[in-house]
Scaffold this motif. Sequence first.
Motif, PDB file in Angstrom:
ATOM      1  N   PRO A 106      39.459  46.683  35.915  1.00 19.42           N
ATOM      2  CA  PRO A 106      40.369  46.373  34.807  1.00 19.42           C
ATOM      3  C   PRO A 106      41.239  47.569  34.441  1.00 19.42           C
ATOM      4  N   THR A 107      42.315  47.284  33.749  1.00 17.16           N
ATOM      5  CA  THR A 107      43.227  48.331  33.307  1.00 17.16           C
ATOM      6  C   THR A 107      43.152  48.479  31.790  1.00 17.16           C
ATOM      7  N   SER A 108      43.595  49.622  31.307  1.00 19.77           N
ATOM      8  CA  SER A 108      43.733  49.849  29.871  1.00 19.77           C
ATOM      9  C   SER A 108      45.172  49.577  29.452  1.00 19.77           C
ATOM     10  N   ASP A 109      45.337  48.937  28.306  1.00 21.06           N
ATOM     11  CA  ASP A 109      46.675  48.724  27.767  1.00 21.06           C
ATOM     12  C   ASP A 109      46.588  48.697  26.246  1.00 21.06           C
ATOM     13  N   ALA A 110      47.642  48.238  25.595  1.00 20.48           N
ATOM     14  CA  ALA A 110      47.680  48.235  24.130  1.00 20.48           C
ATOM     15  C   ALA A 110      46.648  47.280  23.533  1.00 20.48           C
ATOM     16  N   ASN A 111      46.168  46.318  24.314  1.00 21.02           N
ATOM     17  CA  ASN A 111      45.220  45.333  23.803  1.00 21.02           C
ATOM     18  C   ASN A 111      43.761  45.777  23.927  1.00 21.02           C
ATOM     19  N   ALA A 112      43.437  46.466  25.008  1.00 19.65           N
ATOM     20  CA  ALA A 112      42.037  46.815  25.255  1.00 19.65           C
ATOM     21  C   ALA A 112      41.951  47.900  26.322  1.00 19.65           C
ATOM     22  N   ASP A 113      40.908  48.742  26.205  1.00 22.32           N
ATOM     23  CA  ASP A 113      40.685  49.721  27.259  1.00 22.32           C
ATOM     24  C   ASP A 113      39.699  49.164  28.283  1.00 22.32           C
ATOM     25  N   VAL A 114      39.424  49.958  29.311  1.00 20.78           N
ATOM     26  CA  VAL A 114      38.608  49.496  30.428  1.00 20.78           C
ATOM     27  C   VAL A 114      37.203  49.111  29.974  1.00 20.78           C
ATOM     28  N   ASP A 115      36.565  49.966  29.186  1.00 19.65           N
ATOM     29  CA  ASP A 115      35.194  49.692  28.760  1.00 19.65           C
ATOM     30  C   ASP A 115      35.108  48.431  27.908  1.00 19.65           C
ATOM     31  N   TYR A 116      36.103  48.238  27.053  1.00 19.61           N
ATOM     32  CA  TYR A 116      36.103  47.049  26.204  1.00 19.61           C
ATOM     33  C   TYR A 116      36.235  45.788  27.053  1.00 19.61           C
ATOM     34  N   ARG A 117      37.100  45.828  28.059  1.00 18.04           N
ATOM     35  CA  ARG A 117      37.262  44.670  28.934  1.00 18.04           C
ATOM     36  C   ARG A 117      35.977  44.377  29.713  1.00 18.04           C
ATOM     37  N   ARG A 118      35.302  45.413  30.157  1.00 15.47           N
ATOM     38  CA  ARG A 118      34.042  45.185  30.882  1.00 15.47           C
ATOM     39  C   ARG A 118      32.994  44.549  29.972  1.00 15.47           C
ATOM     40  N   GLN A 119      32.933  45.004  28.730  1.00 15.47           N
ATOM     41  CA  GLN A 119      31.999  44.386  27.800  1.00 15.47           C
ATOM     42  C   GLN A 119      32.399  42.948  27.489  1.00 15.47           C
ATOM     43  N   LEU A 120      33.702  42.706  27.340  1.00 14.73           N
ATOM     44  CA  LEU A 120      34.171  41.333  27.139  1.00 14.73           C
ATOM     45  C   LEU A 120      33.761  40.439  28.300  1.00 14.73           C
ATOM     46  N   ALA A 121      33.887  40.948  29.521  1.00 13.28           N
ATOM     47  CA  ALA A 121      33.529  40.151  30.699  1.00 13.28           C
ATOM     48  C   ALA A 121      32.068  39.733  30.636  1.00 13.28           C
ATOM     49  N   ARG A 122      31.197  40.644  30.241  1.00 16.00           N
ATOM     50  CA  ARG A 122      29.771  40.309  30.156  1.00 16.00           C
ATOM     51  C   ARG A 122      29.508  39.269  29.061  1.00 16.00           C
ATOM     52  N   VAL A 123      30.102  39.485  27.891  1.00 11.40           N
ATOM     53  CA  VAL A 123      29.878  38.561  26.779  1.00 11.40           C
ATOM     54  C   VAL A 123      30.462  37.180  27.077  1.00 11.40           C
ATOM     55  N   LEU A 124      31.698  37.147  27.587  1.00 12.38           N
ATOM     56  CA  LEU A 124      32.355  35.869  27.847  1.00 12.38           C
ATOM     57  C   LEU A 124      31.696  35.106  28.994  1.00 12.38           C
ATOM     58  N   THR A 125      31.155  35.844  29.965  1.00 12.71           N
ATOM     59  CA  THR A 125      30.448  35.173  31.058  1.00 12.71           C
ATOM     60  C   THR A 125      29.217  34.455  30.524  1.00 12.71           C
ATOM     61  N   GLY A 126      28.485  35.109  29.649  1.00 12.92           N
ATOM     62  CA  GLY A 126      27.333  34.459  29.043  1.00 12.92           C
ATOM     63  C   GLY A 126      27.724  33.209  28.276  1.00 12.92           C
ATOM     64  N   ARG A 127      28.823  33.294  27.544  1.00 15.01           N
ATOM     65  CA  ARG A 127      29.285  32.131  26.766  1.00 15.01           C
ATOM     66  C   ARG A 127      29.749  31.011  27.699  1.00 15.01           C
ATOM     67  N   ALA A 128      30.498  31.365  28.737  1.00 15.38           N
ATOM     68  CA  ALA A 128      31.038  30.346  29.642  1.00 15.38           C
ATOM     69  C   ALA A 128      29.934  29.584  30.364  1.00 15.38           C
ATOM     70  N   VAL A 129      28.952  30.321  30.891  1.00 19.33           N
ATOM     71  CA  VAL A 129      27.865  29.672  31.614  1.00 19.33           C
ATOM     72  C   VAL A 129      27.008  28.837  30.658  1.00 19.33           C
ATOM     73  N   THR A 130      26.732  29.370  29.501  1.00 23.01           N
ATOM     74  CA  THR A 130      25.960  28.607  28.502  1.00 23.01           C
ATOM     75  C   THR A 130      26.659  27.313  28.126  1.00 23.01           C
ATOM     76  N   SER A 131      27.970  27.402  27.864  1.00 22.67           N
ATOM     77  CA  SER A 131      28.723  26.202  27.506  1.00 22.67           C
ATOM     78  C   SER A 131      28.756  25.207  28.648  1.00 22.67           C
ATOM     79  N   ALA A 132      28.840  25.717  29.881  1.00 22.72           N
ATOM     80  CA  ALA A 132      28.871  24.818  31.042  1.00 22.72           C
ATOM     81  C   ALA A 132      27.563  24.047  31.187  1.00 22.72           C
ATOM     82  N   VAL A 133      26.441  24.754  31.124  1.00 24.48           N
ATOM     83  CA  VAL A 133      25.162  24.081  31.383  1.00 24.48           C
ATOM     84  C   VAL A 133      24.736  23.182  30.238  1.00 24.48           C
ATOM     85  N   THR A 134      25.320  23.387  29.065  1.00 22.55           N
ATOM     86  CA  THR A 134      24.955  22.521  27.926  1.00 22.55           C
ATOM     87  C   THR A 134      25.985  21.450  27.660  1.00 22.55           C
ATOM     88  N   ALA A 135      27.010  21.361  28.506  1.00 23.17           N
ATOM     89  CA  ALA A 135      28.064  20.376  28.301  1.00 23.17           C
ATOM     90  C   ALA A 135      27.548  18.963  28.507  1.00 23.17           C
TER      91      ALA A 135
END
Length: 284
Positions: A255-284
């Motif tokens: 990932p890249t850093s920009d005005a919205n988020a830096d690299v570490d923040y994006r990596r943490q977002l990826a982990r959190v959002l992946t958990g949410r996406a998979v959870t929502s998928a299996v409970t759909a």
Amino acid sequence: MIPAAFDYVAPSTVDDAVRALAEAGEDAKVLAGGQSLLPVLRMRLADPGKLIDLARIPELRGVREERNALVIGAMTTHYEVQRDPLVAEHAALLARATDTVADPQVRHRGTFGGSLAHADPAGDLPAPALALDAEMVVCGMDGRRTIPAADFFQDFFTTALGPGEILVEVRVPKYPGWHAHYEKFNRVAQAWSMVAVAAAIRTEGEMIAESRVALTNMASVPVRARGVEEALVGRPATAESIRAAAEHAAEGTNPTSDANADVDYRRQLARVLTGRAVTSAVTA
């Protein structure tokens, strides 16, 4: 601002469009939905001598079945993909992702193929196309060829489309019975994603049998989260298993850093959002 002067042509067949593009060479731009191109023209960040409008080519629109695949015409609008019953049944991930594209006005004008050919790493459709192993069918003066999604996206706003080639349709394998979710994080409604996750899951009983996960805006191209996929398969669809698998989400990303988020923040977002996406998928 007002765009610079250009010649305009609206062919009625793919062959005519390819011929017009070949005649104009590098001095031409292809117009699909225009939701990305028109602002660029107005700001004069692009100055083509000829604009080739694909809107009057009927064969580029619609969704149909061909044995084990769906075929989506490149000029099919987001709205049409969003509402199509075949997409909902066999490739629900595309419908979920299309729901998040901009606003209703853009979804009525913007096109499925136009979004893929634009190859914006923050765009919502490349990651689902990658997760579902879609194939891009392109046409040039030498005929048609098929490019896997994994090879189609090459860099920021760069694809494997050759000079004089047009994306004509996208072939997506059928995934009936799979559960899907697209989890997107953006700062304001209708904005590009800071990070997003496309997840398609097949369960057998309480176990995850197959998984496909891809990330938006975690590199210059969409990225398959292979570590997450491997960690999910064969595990129970529990919060603990999903949380453990999601910890692998940032592996292999750039990932890249920009005005919205830096690299570490994006990596943490990826982990959190992946958990949410998979959870929502299996409970759909």
